[in-house]
Design an enzyme around this catalytic site. Sequence first.
Site, short mmCIF file in Angstrom:
data_model
loop_
_atom_site.label_atom_id
_atom_site.label_comp_id
_atom_site.label_asym_id
_atom_site.label_seq_id
_atom_site.Cartn_x
_atom_site.Cartn_y
_atom_site.Cartn_z
N HIS A 1 50.87 35.17 -77.74
CA HIS A 1 51.55 34.73 -76.52
C HIS A 1 51.49 35.73 -75.38
O HIS A 1 51.91 35.41 -74.26
CB HIS A 1 53.02 34.42 -76.84
CG HIS A 1 53.20 33.28 -77.80
ND1 HIS A 1 52.84 32.00 -77.49
CD2 HIS A 1 53.67 33.25 -79.06
CE1 HIS A 1 53.10 31.20 -78.52
NE2 HIS A 1 53.60 31.94 -79.49
N GLU B 1 53.63 26.50 -89.09
CA GLU B 1 54.32 26.14 -87.84
C GLU B 1 54.13 24.68 -87.46
O GLU B 1 54.31 24.32 -86.29
CB GLU B 1 53.79 27.02 -86.71
CG GLU B 1 53.89 28.52 -86.94
CD GLU B 1 53.49 29.31 -85.72
OE1 GLU B 1 54.39 29.61 -84.92
OE2 GLU B 1 52.30 29.62 -85.57
N ASP C 1 57.35 26.52 -82.89
CA ASP C 1 56.21 25.61 -82.93
C ASP C 1 56.40 24.50 -83.95
O ASP C 1 55.88 23.39 -83.78
CB ASP C 1 54.92 26.39 -83.25
CG ASP C 1 54.37 27.11 -82.02
OD1 ASP C 1 54.74 26.73 -80.90
OD2 ASP C 1 53.58 28.05 -82.19
#
Length: 520
Positions: A47, A153, A179
């Site tokens: 990220h 996820e 997620d």
Amino acid sequence: MDYVNSARQKMKERKLLVTAMLRFANPMIAEIMIRCGIDSVCIDNEHYPFTDNDVVNIVRAVHGAGGKCTMRHVPKSHGALYRLMDMGIDGVLLPNVETAEEARMLVSAVKYPPEGSRGCCPITRGADFGVGIDVQEYYKKKNDTVVVEVMIESKTGLSNLDEIMKVPGIDMIVVGPSDFSGSYGRPGRASDPDIKADIDGAISRIKAAGFPVEVMAYDVDFALKKIAEGERVISSRSDLQMITKSFEDQVAALKKGCGALLKDGDPIKRLRNKELVSMSYLRIAEPAIAEIAVMSGIDFVVIDNEHFAYSDRDIIDMIRAIHCRGGKAIVRIYDKSRAAIGRILDMGADGIIAPQVSTYEEALEVVKATKYPPVGNRGFCPITPGVGYGLDATPAELAVRANENTVVGLMVETKGCVEELDKILSIKELDYAAIGPSDLSASYGLPGENDAPVVKKAIEEATEKIKASHVALFGQCYKEEDVAAELASGASVLNVGSDLQFLVWGFSAYVKAVKGSVNE
């Protein structure tokens, strides 16, 4: 070559392992985290942006401080993963693994044959550049130093969990709630009953299969609760979360202590009117932290270029970050020459603070260097960032505007400055002054003895003189209970602490509480 990964060893032996995500591409931050007691940091390359050079320097900093460093990595590429291992990383966390094939690819990429198919090059940084290693021993033993983690996820990953858990070589399986909830079409709603039930069920199955479970425990009490329940892999707040919470908490405490006295409006006008303004020092060359400081409510952000290393590019980037959120940028300089001060202001700084000022003449020269003629002698270039590249006014107008909007402060931290303070405070363009007790005590030949009678007397006399002048007084407000004392002293420029202090205080307190709860 060290063939023992302490983090992996703790994981396998079910001993307490305290981890944290690293979101800032800054080696100093990683080093601080490890020195505060975090066992292993995980670079969040999923990220947040990290260059190859960032990664190598962070790994160096972590290893130098005695810790371990893993990385949450994208893309899911065999070549990219083993190249990462060659940089010296201690392990990989692969996000959003949905199939056993992806898990096998990860193991294959990070381990040498026969357990994997990692490319063999025994002269990389991960192999100590080949210095002092036995190549055959290296290939044989290195696999045991790698931490291999996968993240579940998604609903697809959950459906394939049993097959994923059968893949040899996996050390830990992490469930990512954010997620995971997104895969249900409800991002941010991991606490919804059906989603929570699936997450809890996955964790139970992972535990039953013998894998350790990482607990995201940002709160100490929650961490202690999970440790008491037998969990041993505890993840604290990330560096970004620690910084953000610290700034928010410090500003909230300041506002609570000041009440209605802390107002909005132009910070420069408020400072010159001796109205309360908030300030924070930045010691880490990280523009995102500067943004967070201003967004949390800090009026003046001070880039501490006296004691900490900033390149010119760092300073410009930090100033832009502060300005983009509406804050004011001050640079604490180390070079008090006219040329150096003018250059800092040309970069766009809203002001400077000069340390180690000893005489009236020196103070006057510093002030003159910050102002264009006829007030001072700052060199004039009408197309610098400091004057908006000259786009919206004439050169004459730009000079007048800059003189009005440039803040000048100095540090009272020498015996000479105290002795000439009356004269120094008569300089009408001087805006604020800060008393530096550490350097002041040293100037009296008593370094560190801030409570020595002669030092205390100097501080008290300087405080009263500044308070009685037109110059605003700087005060330290690290805790809510500090505010009343600083207000009583006449301080109106209130410093809540620095980014570096927030990291040290936050991670040290967390680690002390969490590790103190077990006897291992």
